[in-house]
Design a protein around this motif. Structure first.
Motif, PDB file in Angstrom:
ATOM      1  N   GLN A 153     -71.944  15.405  55.790  1.00 15.66           N
ATOM      2  CA  GLN A 153     -72.208  15.896  57.138  1.00 15.66           C
ATOM      3  C   GLN A 153     -73.560  15.396  57.627  1.00 15.66           C
ATOM      4  O   GLN A 153     -74.406  14.998  56.843  1.00 15.66           O
ATOM      5  CB  GLN A 153     -72.210  17.428  57.192  1.00 15.66           C
ATOM      6  CG  GLN A 153     -70.944  18.096  56.702  1.00 15.66           C
ATOM      7  CD  GLN A 153     -71.002  18.397  55.227  1.00 15.66           C
ATOM      8  OE1 GLN A 153     -72.027  18.829  54.706  1.00 15.66           O
ATOM      9  NE2 GLN A 153     -69.890  18.175  54.522  1.00 15.66           N
TER      10      GLN A 153
ATOM     11  N   ASP B 207     -71.048  22.110  55.786  1.00 18.62           N
ATOM     12  CA  ASP B 207     -72.209  22.879  56.207  1.00 18.62           C
ATOM     13  C   ASP B 207     -71.738  23.885  57.255  1.00 18.62           C
ATOM     14  O   ASP B 207     -71.539  23.550  58.412  1.00 18.62           O
ATOM     15  CB  ASP B 207     -73.269  21.930  56.780  1.00 18.62           C
ATOM     16  CG  ASP B 207     -74.511  22.660  57.254  1.00 18.62           C
ATOM     17  OD1 ASP B 207     -74.539  23.909  57.197  1.00 18.62           O
ATOM     18  OD2 ASP B 207     -75.451  21.985  57.716  1.00 18.62           O
TER      19      ASP B 207
ATOM     20  N   TYR C  79     -68.948  20.414  59.937  1.00 21.82           N
ATOM     21  CA  TYR C  79     -70.368  20.632  60.196  1.00 21.82           C
ATOM     22  C   TYR C  79     -70.447  21.613  61.368  1.00 21.82           C
ATOM     23  O   TYR C  79     -70.422  21.237  62.520  1.00 21.82           O
ATOM     24  CB  TYR C  79     -71.069  19.306  60.522  1.00 21.82           C
ATOM     25  CG  TYR C  79     -72.523  19.427  60.900  1.00 21.82           C
ATOM     26  CD1 TYR C  79     -73.365  20.344  60.268  1.00 21.82           C
ATOM     27  CD2 TYR C  79     -73.066  18.624  61.894  1.00 21.82           C
ATOM     28  CE1 TYR C  79     -74.697  20.444  60.619  1.00 21.82           C
ATOM     29  CE2 TYR C  79     -74.396  18.715  62.254  1.00 21.82           C
ATOM     30  CZ  TYR C  79     -75.210  19.628  61.608  1.00 21.82           C
ATOM     31  OH  TYR C  79     -76.535  19.735  61.972  1.00 21.82           O
TER      32      TYR C  79
ATOM     33  N   ASN D 280     -74.601  17.768  53.109  1.00 23.71           N
ATOM     34  CA  ASN D 280     -75.256  17.413  54.368  1.00 23.71           C
ATOM     35  C   ASN D 280     -76.410  16.487  53.994  1.00 23.71           C
ATOM     36  O   ASN D 280     -77.419  16.930  53.438  1.00 23.71           O
ATOM     37  CB  ASN D 280     -75.754  18.667  55.094  1.00 23.71           C
ATOM     38  CG  ASN D 280     -76.446  18.345  56.403  1.00 23.71           C
ATOM     39  OD1 ASN D 280     -77.173  17.359  56.518  1.00 23.71           O
ATOM     40  ND2 ASN D 280     -76.259  19.202  57.397  1.00 23.71           N
TER      41      ASN D 280
ATOM     42  N   ARG E 206     -67.990  16.721  64.515  1.00 30.71           N
ATOM     43  CA  ARG E 206     -68.299  17.744  63.521  1.00 30.71           C
ATOM     44  C   ARG E 206     -67.140  18.071  62.574  1.00 30.71           C
ATOM     45  O   ARG E 206     -67.244  18.999  61.779  1.00 30.71           O
ATOM     46  CB  ARG E 206     -68.737  19.042  64.216  1.00 30.71           C
ATOM     47  CG  ARG E 206     -70.100  18.951  64.908  1.00 30.71           C
ATOM     48  CD  ARG E 206     -70.472  20.266  65.565  1.00 30.71           C
ATOM     49  NE  ARG E 206     -71.820  20.279  66.095  1.00 30.71           N
ATOM     50  CZ  ARG E 206     -72.905  20.622  65.429  1.00 30.71           C
ATOM     51  NH1 ARG E 206     -72.794  20.985  64.146  1.00 30.71           N
ATOM     52  NH2 ARG E 206     -74.092  20.625  65.989  1.00 30.71           N
TER      53      ARG E 206
END
Length: 257
Positions: free
Chosen positions: A33, A146, A105, A7, A90
């Motif tokens: 991410q 993540d 994510y 991330n 995501r």
């Protein structure tokens, strides 16, 4: 194969960080991410110069995921199956070297009240369904990124989060365990069964110098892929770099098939 999840908390702010890391580590795939940019604004030329190509699912100012690879991947999904078409950016899924790679994510769940938390649980249910589908297809796969989940008490420094935080609530941990009960392997815990192995340190309250971190970035492996697992390492050195992300790369090495 060497892959990593990171991330980066804005690719435009960490572009040089990612470039430097790629030059040093040379992974086969880097899952990013929270790139926080639209797809067309992703700084691809800088990474192409290093021999990488990108699959990007972006969104203005928020969220966003991307996968950088040395070899050309097959794009499978640009959103998590089972979620609405207008869901935030995501998830992206590719096939590379005989492995399906899902880059995720997962929602934090602490904003929006109970509706926001329910959205997190719904997202985790869809991820569980996707994992079940891939298992039924007998596909080698990894779901990494993540997760915004601390699976156990040892995955966070004492006192960092309250018991009602969405990252540690019983329902959150139960949904994470349900992925493991399908037969997936938490790569880091397979290699390091116990003890702190943080991947995130908040920018505030001196969390990094005091090592008050969280383990919220995970790589879950399908059964046959888990047999190829060699090493898993959070690259803590990146948190000490100038203007770092609050997360560090989680690096996974797999033996050849």
């Amino acid at each position: 194969m060497k892959l990593a999840t990171w991330n980066v908390n804005s690719i435009r702010q960490r572009e040089a960080h990612v470039e430097r890391w790629l030059q040093r580590e040379q992974p086969d795939a880097l899952l990013l991410q929270e790139i926080k940019c639209e797809t067309g604004a992703f700084p691809m030329p800088r990474f192409e110069a290093l021999g990488y190509r990108a699959v990007v699912v972006g969104q203005k100012a928020y969220n966003g995921v991307a996968i950088l690879t040395r070899e050309a991947p097959e794009i499978i999904h640009r959103r998590l199956p089972g979620l609405p078409e207008d869901t935030p950016a995501r998830y992206v899924e590719i096939a590379l070297g005989g492995i399906t790679i899902g880059n995720l994510y997962l929602p934090n769940g602490n904003s929006g009240g109970e509706a926001g938390y329910q959205a997190k649980l719904d997202w985790m249910r869809a991820l569980h369904d996707r994992a079940g589908t891939l298992l039924a297809l007998e596909q080698d796969f990894v779901l990494a990124g993540d997760y915004n989940v601390c699976p156990a008490d040892e995955d966070l420094a004492p006192g960092v989060l309250g018991a009602d935080d969405a990252l540690v609530r019983p329902q959150t941990r139960s949904r994470f365990r349900s992925l493991l009960w399908l037969g997936l392997t938490d790569a880091l815990r397979a290699v390091h069964p116990s003890g702190p192995a943080y991947t995130f340190w908040d920018y505030q309250a001196g969390c990094w110098p005091r090592d008050r971190g969280l383990r919220i970035d995970h790589a879950l492996l399908s059964p046959k892929l888990a047999e190829r697992l060699l090493t898993v390492t959070p690259d803590r050195g990146e948190r000490d770099a100038p203007s770092p992300s609050d997360h560090v790369p989680l690096v996974v090495s797999l033996a050849p098939a």
